[in-house]
Design an enzyme around this catalytic site. Structure first.
Site, PDB file in Angstrom:
ATOM      1  N   GLU A  19      38.474 -24.149 -43.750  1.00 56.35           N
ATOM      2  CA  GLU A  19      38.401 -23.691 -42.357  1.00 56.35           C
ATOM      3  C   GLU A  19      37.034 -24.061 -41.781  1.00 56.35           C
ATOM      4  O   GLU A  19      36.016 -23.457 -42.132  1.00 56.35           O
ATOM      5  CB  GLU A  19      38.626 -22.173 -42.301  1.00 56.35           C
ATOM      6  CG  GLU A  19      38.622 -21.637 -40.884  1.00 56.35           C
ATOM      7  CD  GLU A  19      38.936 -20.144 -40.841  1.00 56.35           C
ATOM      8  OE1 GLU A  19      39.818 -19.681 -41.601  1.00 56.35           O
ATOM      9  OE2 GLU A  19      38.292 -19.432 -40.064  1.00 56.35           O
ATOM     10  N   ASP A  73      36.089 -13.801 -31.368  1.00 57.06           N
ATOM     11  CA  ASP A  73      37.410 -13.548 -31.976  1.00 57.06           C
ATOM     12  C   ASP A  73      38.329 -12.714 -31.083  1.00 57.06           C
ATOM     13  O   ASP A  73      38.912 -11.723 -31.525  1.00 57.06           O
ATOM     14  CB  ASP A  73      37.257 -12.826 -33.325  1.00 57.06           C
ATOM     15  CG  ASP A  73      36.796 -13.759 -34.435  1.00 57.06           C
ATOM     16  OD1 ASP A  73      36.912 -14.982 -34.280  1.00 57.06           O
ATOM     17  OD2 ASP A  73      36.331 -13.248 -35.480  1.00 57.06           O
ATOM     18  N   ASP A  78      43.458 -14.473 -36.167  1.00 55.58           N
ATOM     19  CA  ASP A  78      42.123 -14.108 -36.644  1.00 55.58           C
ATOM     20  C   ASP A  78      41.367 -13.582 -35.422  1.00 55.58           C
ATOM     21  O   ASP A  78      40.481 -14.237 -34.875  1.00 55.58           O
ATOM     22  CB  ASP A  78      41.435 -15.329 -37.267  1.00 55.58           C
ATOM     23  CG  ASP A  78      40.178 -14.933 -38.020  1.00 55.58           C
ATOM     24  OD1 ASP A  78      39.793 -13.756 -37.918  1.00 55.58           O
ATOM     25  OD2 ASP A  78      39.594 -15.790 -38.698  1.00 55.58           O
ATOM     26  N   GLU A 121      40.291 -23.050 -36.257  1.00 55.46           N
ATOM     27  CA  GLU A 121      40.174 -21.817 -35.468  1.00 55.46           C
ATOM     28  C   GLU A 121      39.576 -22.130 -34.091  1.00 55.46           C
ATOM     29  O   GLU A 121      38.545 -22.788 -33.982  1.00 55.46           O
ATOM     30  CB  GLU A 121      39.298 -20.813 -36.225  1.00 55.46           C
ATOM     31  CG  GLU A 121      39.106 -19.520 -35.461  1.00 55.46           C
ATOM     32  CD  GLU A 121      38.560 -18.395 -36.335  1.00 55.46           C
ATOM     33  OE1 GLU A 121      38.932 -18.317 -37.525  1.00 55.46           O
ATOM     34  OE2 GLU A 121      37.771 -17.597 -35.812  1.00 55.46           O
ATOM     35  N   HIS A 139      41.611 -11.162 -47.195  1.00 53.57           N
ATOM     36  CA  HIS A 139      40.565 -11.469 -48.175  1.00 53.57           C
ATOM     37  C   HIS A 139      40.722 -10.456 -49.308  1.00 53.57           C
ATOM     38  O   HIS A 139      41.090  -9.298 -49.043  1.00 53.57           O
ATOM     39  CB  HIS A 139      39.160 -11.261 -47.634  1.00 53.57           C
ATOM     40  CG  HIS A 139      38.770 -12.079 -46.450  1.00 53.57           C
ATOM     41  ND1 HIS A 139      39.123 -11.763 -45.171  1.00 53.57           N
ATOM     42  CD2 HIS A 139      37.989 -13.182 -46.355  1.00 53.57           C
ATOM     43  CE1 HIS A 139      38.590 -12.650 -44.334  1.00 53.57           C
ATOM     44  NE2 HIS A 139      37.909 -13.521 -45.027  1.00 53.57           N
ATOM     45  N   ASP A 186      39.119  -7.184 -48.491  1.00 52.94           N
ATOM     46  CA  ASP A 186      39.696  -6.372 -47.406  1.00 52.94           C
ATOM     47  C   ASP A 186      40.610  -5.298 -47.964  1.00 52.94           C
ATOM     48  O   ASP A 186      40.708  -4.214 -47.414  1.00 52.94           O
ATOM     49  CB  ASP A 186      40.611  -7.191 -46.471  1.00 52.94           C
ATOM     50  CG  ASP A 186      39.939  -8.387 -45.867  1.00 52.94           C
ATOM     51  OD1 ASP A 186      38.720  -8.369 -45.730  1.00 52.94           O
ATOM     52  OD2 ASP A 186      40.671  -9.342 -45.524  1.00 52.94           O
ATOM     53  N   HIS A 218      35.919 -21.290 -33.513  1.00 46.27           N
ATOM     54  CA  HIS A 218      35.021 -22.142 -34.301  1.00 46.27           C
ATOM     55  C   HIS A 218      34.884 -23.513 -33.645  1.00 46.27           C
ATOM     56  O   HIS A 218      33.813 -24.107 -33.648  1.00 46.27           O
ATOM     57  CB  HIS A 218      35.557 -22.315 -35.720  1.00 46.27           C
ATOM     58  CG  HIS A 218      35.622 -21.045 -36.512  1.00 46.27           C
ATOM     59  ND1 HIS A 218      36.082 -20.998 -37.806  1.00 46.27           N
ATOM     60  CD2 HIS A 218      35.280 -19.772 -36.189  1.00 46.27           C
ATOM     61  CE1 HIS A 218      36.019 -19.743 -38.255  1.00 46.27           C
ATOM     62  NE2 HIS A 218      35.550 -18.989 -37.285  1.00 46.27           N
TER      63      HIS A 218
END
Ligand code: XUL
Ligand code: CO
Length: 439
Positions: free
Chosen positions: A231, A308, A338, A267, A100, A103, A270
Site C-alpha cells: 500500500e 481518512d 479505510d 488509497e 490489523h 486491532d 495517500h
C-alpha cells in the site's frame, strides 16, 4: 445484548428514499456489467477505524461514545468488541472486513502472550464469520504503533526489531490463512526515514526486500494463496516513506524480484499526499499489471495530512470505478473503507451514516462508469485523439519500421508536422457531467 438495537438491517429503497438508514443506489443484487453490485464492489469495513477509532487527536482526548467498550483493554473486552463488529457488518450488509493483528486483540507482555491473546480472539472472529457470512478481504500486521518500531520494522537499524517483525508477520499470515483471507497487505507505516544523516537507505531497502521474500516463502510453505499487496504512501508517520507512490513501489518490486507476488492497494488520501490523484495511481498500477485493491476514503486538500474521510464525491468514485472496470474488476481486491468518522461525529449511529454514504456513492459511481463505458463516447474521443498512430507514419513507427534517419527523411520531405487538434477538455468535462447530472 445487541449493540445497535434501534438500527434495522440497512436496505435498498431507491433514489427517492429520504430514509437516512437506507441505500439509495447500493442494490446488492442489481447487475452492472454482468455481475451483481455486491460482486463488483466487494465492500469492506476497516476494523481499526470502525472499532478502534477513539476520536483522539494530538490536541485532545478521545470523544467516541462506544457503550460496548470496557475500562480495560482485556481479551474479554476484545471478544465483546468482535461480536459488536459483526453485528455492525451484518446490519450494514458489508460482505468483507479488514483488520490489523493488534486491532483485534491486546498486546501482552511477551510475544508468546500476545499470540495467545490473538488466538483466543481469532477463534471468535471465525465463529462470527461463519454465523454472518462476512468474509476477510485482507489481513495485515501493525508494525508501526509499538515503541519498538520507532526506527521502522523491516527497515529498522536494530536487527532484533526486524526479527520481531518477522515473527509478527508470520503469525499474521497464519491467522489470515485461518480466516480464509483473500489477501494480505503490507503498509510500511514506519518503513522510511526522517534524516539521511543517520540512514543507510540501500541497506534498509535490501532488508525490506529480504523481509518480503521471507513472507512470500512462508505463504508458500503454509499454503496461503491470498493476494499480497503493498500500500503506497509518501509520508506520515515518517517524513519520507519508501513506498512513496505506485511508481516507487513498482520499481522496488521489480528491482528485488518481487513483482510476480505483489499488487498494489491504492488509497485515495495517500495518492493526494503524494501529489497525485487516485485515478493517476490506479491507472499507473493498472497499465503495468499491478492493480489490486482500493482503500476508499478521501482527504481534505486544505489539510496536509491523512484525514481518512468517507468518500462522498461522485466524481471521485466514478473515476475509480472507470479504472477498475477497464482492468477487469476488483476481485480478489475490494473497496475497503479505510475511513473514519470525524472526531465530532461521536455517536455509534454515525458509523452507519458514514458507511451508507460511502457505499451509495460508490454504487452510483459504478453505475455511471458502466453507462459511460456502454455509450463509448469518451472512448471514441480518446481513440480519435490518437488516430494519427492508427495509419501511415504513426502505424509504421509503432510497428518498429523507423529510426531517426528515416524520420528525418520523412520530415525533410514533408517540411512541417500536420496541424494539432484541440484537446477538447471542456467538451469532455461537459459530457461527463451529462452522466453525473442527467437532469
Ligand atoms: C495508514 C493506512 C493503514 C493501512 C493498513 O495510512 O492506510 O491503515 O491501510 O495498515
Ligand atoms: Co490504508
Amino acid at each position: 445484548m445487541a449493540a445497535f438495537p434501534d438500527i434495522p438491517k440497512i436496505r435498498y429503497e431507491g433514489p427517492d428514499s429520504k430514509n437516512p438508514l437506507a441505500f439509495r443506489f447500493y442494490n446488492e443484487d442489481e447487475i452492472v456489467e454482468g455481475k451483481t453490485m455486491k460482486e463488483q464492489l466487494r465492500f469492506s469495513v476497516a476494523y481499526w477505524h470502525t472499532m478502534r477509532g477513539t476520536g483522539s487527536d494530538p490536541f485532545g482526548a478521545p470523544t467516541m461514545l462506544r457503550p460496548w467498550e470496557g475500562a480495560q483493554d482485556t481479551v474479554d473486552n476484545a471478544i465483546r468488541r468482535v461480536r459488536v463488529f459483526f453485528e455492525f457488518c451484518e446490519k450494514l450488509g458489508a460482505p468483507f472486513f479488514c483488520f490489523h493483528d493488534r486491532d483485534i486483540a491486546p498486546e501482552g507482555s511477551t510475544l508468546a502472550e500476545t499470540n495467545r491473546n490473538l488466538d483466543a480472539v481469532v477463534k471468535v472472529v471465525k465463529e462470527e464469520m461463519q454465523r454472518t457470512g462476512v468474509r476477510l478481504l485482507w489481513g495485515t500486521a501493525n508494525l508501526f504503533s509499538h515503541p519498538r518500531y520507532v526506527h521502522g520494522a523491516a527497515t529498522s537499524c536494530n536487527a532484533d526489531v526486524f526479527a520481531y517483525a518477522a515473527a509478527q508477520v508470520k503469525k499474521a499470515l497464519e491467522i489470515t490463512k485461518e480466516l480464509d483471507g483473500a489477501g494480505y497487505v503490507f503498509w510500511g507505516g514506519r518503513e522510511g526515514y526522517t534524516t539521511l544523516w543517520n540512514t543507510d537507505m540501500k541497506r534498509e531497502l535490501d532488508h525490506l526486500a529480504r523481509f518480503l521474500h521471507m513472507a512470500v516463502e512462508y505463504a508458500k510453505e503454509i499454503g496461503f494463496k491470498g493476494q499480497f499487496y503493498i500500500e503506497p504512501k509518501p509520508k506520515e508517520p515518517t517524513k519520507h516513506q519508501y513506498d512513496f507512490d505506485a511508481a516507487a513501489c513498482i520499481n522496488f518490486l521489480r528491482t528485488y524480484g518481487l513483482a510476480p507476488y505483489f499488487k498494489l492497494n491504492i488509497e485515495t488520501n495517500h495518492a493526494t499526499l503524494a501529489g497525485h490523484n487516485v485515478e493517476h495511481e490506479l491507472e499507473y498500477a493498472g497499465m503495468q499489471g499491478f492493480l489490486g485493491s482500493v482503500d476508499a476514503n478521501t482527504g481534505d486538500l486544505l489539510l496536509g495530512w491523512d484525514t481518512d474521510q468517507f468518500p462522498t464525491d461522485i466524481y471521485l468514485t466514478t473515476k475509480i470505478m472507470l479504472v477498475f472496470l477497464k482492468y477487469g474488476g476488483l476481485a480478489p481486491g475490494g473497496v475497503n473503507f479505510d475511513a473514519k468518522v470525524r472526531r465530532e461525529s461521536f455517536e455509534p449511529i454515525d458509523l452507519f451514516y458514514a458507511h451508507i454514504g460511502g457505499m451509495d456513492t460508490f454504487a452510483k459511481g459504478l453505475k455511471i462508469a458502466a453507462q459511460i463505458r456502454a455509450d463509448g463516447e469518451l472512448d471514441r474521443l480518446l481513440k480519435e485523439r490518437y488516430s494519427s498512430w492508427d495509419t501511415g507514419i504513426g502505424a509504421e513507427i509503432e510497428a518498429g519500421k523507423h529510426d531517426f534517419k528515416s524520420l528525418e527523411k520523412y520530415m525533410l520531405e514533408k517540411g512541417e508536422a500536420a496541424p494539432n487538434r484541440s484537446g477538447r477538455q471542456e467538451l469532455i468535462e461537459n459530457i461527463v457531467n451529462r452522466y453525473i447530472l442527467p437532469r
